[in-house]
Design an enzyme around this catalytic site. Structure first.
Site, PDB file in Angstrom:
ATOM      1  N   SER A 117       0.829  -1.197   0.000  1.00 14.21           N
ATOM      2  CA  SER A 117       0.000   0.000   0.000  1.00 14.21           C
ATOM      3  C   SER A 117       0.865   1.248   0.000  1.00 14.21           C
ATOM      4  O   SER A 117       2.023   1.223   0.418  1.00 14.21           O
ATOM      5  CB  SER A 117      -0.875   0.010   1.259  1.00 14.21           C
ATOM      6  OG  SER A 117      -0.045   0.082   2.406  1.00 14.21           O
ATOM      7  N   LYS A 118       0.276   2.318  -0.443  1.00 18.93           N
ATOM      8  CA  LYS A 118       1.081   3.534  -0.592  1.00 18.93           C
ATOM      9  C   LYS A 118       1.436   4.184   0.735  1.00 18.93           C
ATOM     10  O   LYS A 118       2.340   5.005   0.798  1.00 18.93           O
ATOM     11  CB  LYS A 118       0.378   4.534  -1.517  1.00 18.93           C
ATOM     12  CG  LYS A 118      -0.931   5.077  -1.026  1.00 18.93           C
ATOM     13  CD  LYS A 118      -1.465   6.112  -2.026  1.00 18.93           C
ATOM     14  CE  LYS A 118      -2.895   6.510  -1.724  1.00 18.93           C
ATOM     15  NZ  LYS A 118      -3.480   7.338  -2.790  1.00 18.93           N
ATOM     16  N   ARG A 119       0.732   3.809   1.783  1.00 23.14           N
ATOM     17  CA  ARG A 119       1.080   4.354   3.094  1.00 23.14           C
ATOM     18  C   ARG A 119       2.396   3.756   3.605  1.00 23.14           C
ATOM     19  O   ARG A 119       3.134   4.372   4.344  1.00 23.14           O
ATOM     20  CB  ARG A 119      -0.032   4.087   4.125  1.00 23.14           C
ATOM     21  CG  ARG A 119      -1.202   5.022   3.981  1.00 23.14           C
ATOM     22  CD  ARG A 119      -1.328   6.036   5.112  1.00 23.14           C
ATOM     23  NE  ARG A 119      -0.083   6.773   5.411  1.00 23.14           N
ATOM     24  CZ  ARG A 119       0.206   7.987   4.951  1.00 23.14           C
ATOM     25  NH1 ARG A 119      -0.627   8.625   4.166  1.00 23.14           N
ATOM     26  NH2 ARG A 119       1.335   8.581   5.284  1.00 23.14           N
ATOM     27  N   LYS A 120       2.661   2.547   3.179  1.00 29.69           N
ATOM     28  CA  LYS A 120       3.820   1.839   3.717  1.00 29.69           C
ATOM     29  C   LYS A 120       4.931   1.593   2.716  1.00 29.69           C
ATOM     30  O   LYS A 120       5.979   1.064   3.059  1.00 29.69           O
ATOM     31  CB  LYS A 120       3.355   0.497   4.311  1.00 29.69           C
ATOM     32  CG  LYS A 120       2.378   0.669   5.459  1.00 29.69           C
ATOM     33  CD  LYS A 120       1.827  -0.652   5.949  1.00 29.69           C
ATOM     34  CE  LYS A 120       0.868  -0.404   7.115  1.00 29.69           C
ATOM     35  NZ  LYS A 120       0.181  -1.635   7.537  1.00 29.69           N
TER      36      LYS A 120
END
Length: 476
Positions: A248-251
């Site tokens: 995911s783009k958060r991680k």
RNA sequence: GGCCCCAUCGUCUAGUCAGGUCUAGGACAUCAGGUUUUCAUCCUGAGAACAGGGGUUCGAAUCCCCUUGGGGUCACCA
């Protein structure tokens, strides 16, 4: 084979991952590789996204045989332009009793779901509208009553299919929801559009991410209802964050644009992606796409859950940088915008050979070579004095070097090297006592290419100027 | 929670389908040396894994079962 991204944001690394395997397998078997744009979700649609997908895949060299921009025998390749096609298909499904209209309101559905949750029942549509008679259904639709069309999943039995990597998969039909096929807005859902298009495009191998595995029974039911042969399903493991969750783009950086902007080479990223789920037989993990195409076997894809750890990508990128002809590398630096403002290829070529083994990403080039293209901020006094040395020693070392370079007739690597060695032995210095102050004087940084090459690149005059400047600093 | 998938060094993986050649191989990373004017490159070496338990078998990382763990999915998103 095909890849079918949705234009809902930045081009995703997962798209490239899946595209790589699809395209490679297509090319091996002489098949076609198509790009389809799955844009049936109007609410998440982003106009700029489609172009970015094209550019990102082109950058990677994952070119397609047929697609929205190229056309082809199965055009159009955007789902939003294929609405009549889905319409005709749904008519077949309605006629054969494999689907039905559902007039339930969003309200009722969400209440239903809450009840199911409260009673710890399986979540899903309860099939209430299945009982509506054909006449009633027709009439209510004609009267303009808002509705969706659902797949009529058999109440009993099970749906079975084979996944090329995971073997036979069986799911009880009682577990399969009456999936919405046509939304209230008249657009198809992914499930319908995907199957419809895969059929009409003649897709023989569906290679896609593992997240689709659980909805594949719905697709199988659709193929069966339409009396169409099943494609070969291959569900590739999902790329993961460090905590094993789906990438995911958060991680993680997941935008292909990001990799390009950082200065990752397409061949390195592809190489890395290939390694996330596949291994060459000969232990040679640095390879190009040509080699990959020769060796790749779809059934050798691994089923594990690869953590997207870019440590190895960095190493691979360095390896690929060093494999590139120097001229090509210079072109890449320039065309990708990593060159210092306004500098020519000739200038870059002067410095590039001594930089290749020091670069892991192209984006580092400008910073690491700024001393060459412009006069750097002067070093500090502390910089100029190596450990166990002192200001006096540094000063005399620099003065000696300055005189030496001033008297230099021409640049000859060996001559300079032996000249500097002479200085060192004359004065009884340790090598770093001369070289470190010199390095800081010339580049204002503690890491640099071989100093003699630095001097060669800078020229005697600039070198002397910078050394003299450093002497001034030491005198303060 | 139901269902489905998965499970070898810190990470990516080879080996699993056709059990013995596995005292489990490689790569990245780490650490220690070497080369060396710094950084890097390069070279050498080290530590580091079959989730657990039952079976089957002369023999299991490999086959079967259970447990555990992880993930995915349960949308009128894809």
């Amino acid at each position: 084979m095909r890849v079918a991204p949705s234009p809902t944001g930045d081009p995703h690394v997962g798209t490239a991952y899946v595209a790589l395997f699809n395209r490679t397998h297509a090319r091996q078997g002489g098949g076609q590789f198509l790009l389809r744009i799955d844009d049936t979700d109007r609410s998440r649609y982003q106009a700029t996204s489609e172009d970015q997908i094209f550019h990102a895949l082109e950058w990677l060299g994952l070119n397609w045989d047929e697609g929205p921009d190229k056309g082809g025998p199965h055009a159009p390749y955007r789902q939003s332009e294929r609405l009549e096609h889905y319409q005709s298909l749904i008519e077949r499904l309605m006629a054969s009793g494999h689907s039905y209209r559902c007039f339930c309101t969003a309200d009722r559905i969400s209440k239903l779901r809450e009840d199911q949750k409260a009673n710890k029942q399986r979540l899903g549509y309860d099939g209430a509208c299945r009982e509506i008679s054909a006449e009633d259904s027709e009439r209510r639709a004609r009267d303009g009553e808002s509705h969706v069309i659902r797949l009529k999943v058999p109440n009993s039995g099970e749906t079975v299919f084979k996944d090329r990597l995971r073997g036979e998969i069986r799911v009880s039909n009682a577990e399969i929801d009456d999936q919405v096929l046509i939304k209230t807005d008249g657009f198809p859902t992914y499930h319908l559009a995907n199957v419809a298009d895969d059929i009409s495009f003649g897709i023989t191998h569906v290679i896609r991410a593992e997240e689709w595995l659980i909805s594949t029974p719905k697709h199988v039911l659709l193929y069966e209802a339409l009396d169409e042969p099943l494609p070969t399903f291959v569900h590739v493991s999902l790329l993961r964050n460090a905590d094993k969750s789906k990438i995911s783009k958060r991680k993680n950086p997941v935008s292909l644009n990001w990799f390009r902007q950082e200065g990752y080479l397409p061949e390195a990223l592809l190489n890395f992606l290939a390694l996330m789920g596949w291994a060459p037989e000969d232990d040679n993990e640095v390879f190009d796409m040509e080699t990959f195409e020769e060796q790749f076997r779809i059934e050798k894809l691994s089923t594990g859950a690869p953590i997207f750890d870019m440590t190895k990508l960095d190493w691979l990128n360095g390896m690929h940088i060093r494999k590139l002809p120097i001229d090509t590398l210079a072109d890449r630096i320039l065309s990708e915008g990593f060159g210092p403002e306004g500098e020519s290829k000739e200038r870059i070529l002067e410095i590039l050979p001594m930089m290749t083994e020091r670069l892991t990403r192209l984006g580092e080039f400008t910073d690491k070579t700024s001393w060459f293209f412009q006069t750097p901020e002067p070093p500090t006094k502390e910089d100029l004095i190596p450990k166990k040395s002192d200001a006096e020693t540094s000063l005399s070392a620099l003065k000696a070097a300055s005189e030496f370079f001033g008297s230099l007739a021409s640049f000859q690597h060996d001559a300079i090297a032996s000249g500097l060695d002479d200085l060192i032995s004359q004065h009884g210095w340790k090598k770093p006592f001369l070289f470190m102050p010199l390095r800081f004087a010339l580049t204002s940084r503690k890491d640099s290419p071989d100093l003699i090459e630095v001097i060669g690149a800078l020229g005697a005059q600039k070198s002397v100027e910078r050394i003299d400047r450093a002497c001034e600093i030491l005198r303060e």
